[in-house]
Design an enzyme around this catalytic site. Structure first.
Site, short mmCIF file in Angstrom:
data_model
loop_
_atom_site.label_atom_id
_atom_site.label_comp_id
_atom_site.label_asym_id
_atom_site.label_seq_id
_atom_site.Cartn_x
_atom_site.Cartn_y
_atom_site.Cartn_z
N PRO A 2 -5.18 -6.77 -1.28
CA PRO A 2 -5.43 -7.43 -0.01
C PRO A 2 -6.89 -7.75 0.19
O PRO A 2 -7.72 -6.86 0.28
CB PRO A 2 -4.98 -6.38 1.00
CG PRO A 2 -5.04 -5.08 0.27
CD PRO A 2 -5.39 -5.34 -1.15
N GLU A 3 -7.19 -9.00 0.21
CA GLU A 3 -8.51 -9.45 0.61
C GLU A 3 -8.35 -10.13 1.97
O GLU A 3 -7.27 -10.06 2.56
CB GLU A 3 -9.10 -10.40 -0.45
CG GLU A 3 -9.12 -9.77 -1.83
CD GLU A 3 -9.70 -10.66 -2.92
OE1 GLU A 3 -10.51 -11.54 -2.59
OE2 GLU A 3 -9.33 -10.49 -4.08
N HIS A 92 6.91 5.73 -1.78
CA HIS A 92 5.50 5.86 -1.40
C HIS A 92 5.25 5.45 0.04
O HIS A 92 4.18 4.92 0.37
CB HIS A 92 4.60 5.08 -2.35
CG HIS A 92 4.83 5.39 -3.79
ND1 HIS A 92 4.53 6.62 -4.35
CD2 HIS A 92 5.37 4.67 -4.79
CE1 HIS A 92 4.85 6.62 -5.62
NE2 HIS A 92 5.38 5.46 -5.92
N ARG A 114 -0.74 3.88 -4.94
CA ARG A 114 -1.96 4.47 -5.51
C ARG A 114 -2.75 5.30 -4.52
O ARG A 114 -3.70 5.97 -4.89
CB ARG A 114 -2.84 3.36 -6.11
CG ARG A 114 -2.26 2.80 -7.39
CD ARG A 114 -3.08 1.66 -7.94
NE ARG A 114 -4.39 2.10 -8.41
CZ ARG A 114 -5.29 1.27 -8.90
NH1 ARG A 114 -5.02 -0.03 -9.00
NH2 ARG A 114 -6.44 1.72 -9.32
#
Length: 274
Positions: A2-3, A92, A114
């Site tokens: 995500p930018e 997750h 992550r």
DNA sequence: GTCCATGTTCTTTA
DNA sequence: CTAAAGAACATGGA
């Protein structure tokens, strides 16, 4: 993942349903992603109302009616999803906020394999401390020149420094440098003012175009409703090493700069900024 | 098994 | 002192 364009797209999908919504119970499956100061974990179980949903750089910030701010950073693989209460949870899923709003009972879910991303509950003053540079999608030539002039790092590396300019990540830094015709290894303080002006314009244009395409989905990214973006189809250099430049047909090259991969066209992007 | 990954932060080095 | 480079975080896909 995500930018700025991806985070902006997530915010736009969440905002209509979260503004004015009440947060009920909060369940935390993996406390490691809650990065507020100790003791605030239970305060995440707040019975407060969301009054505004906004983006600052790559951060998602939800203003609560008591002045506190719920901040979410997606890191590399994080997702923020709004789903019907009781829908099956993805692997997750670390934090779930139970939401009451005009659309019924929903669950806002933070998912991050992550666990590089995180969740913060911040006091008003803490959230207001502005440690980020100007928004990349609005950056002006003068502001960019002023920021870049104070570092000798490679321009590519400098563009990733969120305290200089906020919102660019590896994809859009590479794409903007290609659009502006700048070699990513050029020391930031050696760019001429004309070149910096061209770069500022390229950054604004690329980011706004990417937002219109719902961001880039390279691997994990989806918006708040689970929809991928499509801007990856328009990438000119990112992830295209060994393939022909879409402008000049030269072979796109991949190098390592500041520990991150940088993709560029050796013909379109020469030092001096051709 | 290897390498690589859309990001940030802390530590080490120069 | 500052700036820059490198490691660490944790998981999964090619």
């Amino acid at each position: 993942m995500p930018e700025l364009p991806e985070v902006e797209t997530v915010v736009r999908t969440l905002r209509p349903r979260l503004c004015g919504a009440r947060i009920g119970a909060v369940s935390v499956a993996h406390g490691g992603v809650v990065r507020s100061s100790p003791g605030s974990l239970d305060r995440l179980l707040s019975d407060s109302r969301i009054v505004r949903v906004r983006r600052r750089g790559k951060r998602i910030e939800m203003d609560l009616d008591d002045g506190r701010v719920l901040r979410v950073h997606l890191g590399m693989t994080g997702r923020l999803r709004l789903e019907p209460a009781g829908a099956p949870a993805a692997a997750h899923t670390h934090v779930v906020w139970h939401i009451d709003c005009g659309h019924g009972r929903l669950e806002l879910r933070f998912i991050d394999p992550r666990r590089i991303g995180g969740v913060w509950l911040l006091a008003t003053e803490t959230a207001a401390r502005d440690d980020l540079g100007p928004e990349a999608c609005d950056i002006g030539a003068a502001a960019l020149a002023q920021r870049l002039g104070r570092t000798r790092r490679a321009i590519k590396t400098a563009l990733l420094d969120q305290s200089l300019i906020a919102g660019l990540g590896n994809i859009y830094a590479d794409e903007a440098l290609h659009a502006a015709g700048i070699d990513p290894r050029t020391p930031a303080d050696r760019l001429s003012s004309a070149t910096v002006a061209r770069l500022a314009k390229a950054i604004r244009r690329i980011l706004r175009l990417a937002i219109r395409h719902g961001g880039s989905t390279v691997r994990d990214y989806v918006d708040g409703d689970g929809r991928p973006g499509s801007f990856q189809k328009l990438h000119r250099v990112y992830g295209r090493a060994g393939r022909p430049c879409r402008r000049c047909r030269a072979t796109i090259r991949r190098i390592v700069l500041g520990g991150r991969s940088a993709h560029y066209c050796p013909a379109c992007q020469r030092r001096r900024g051709g």
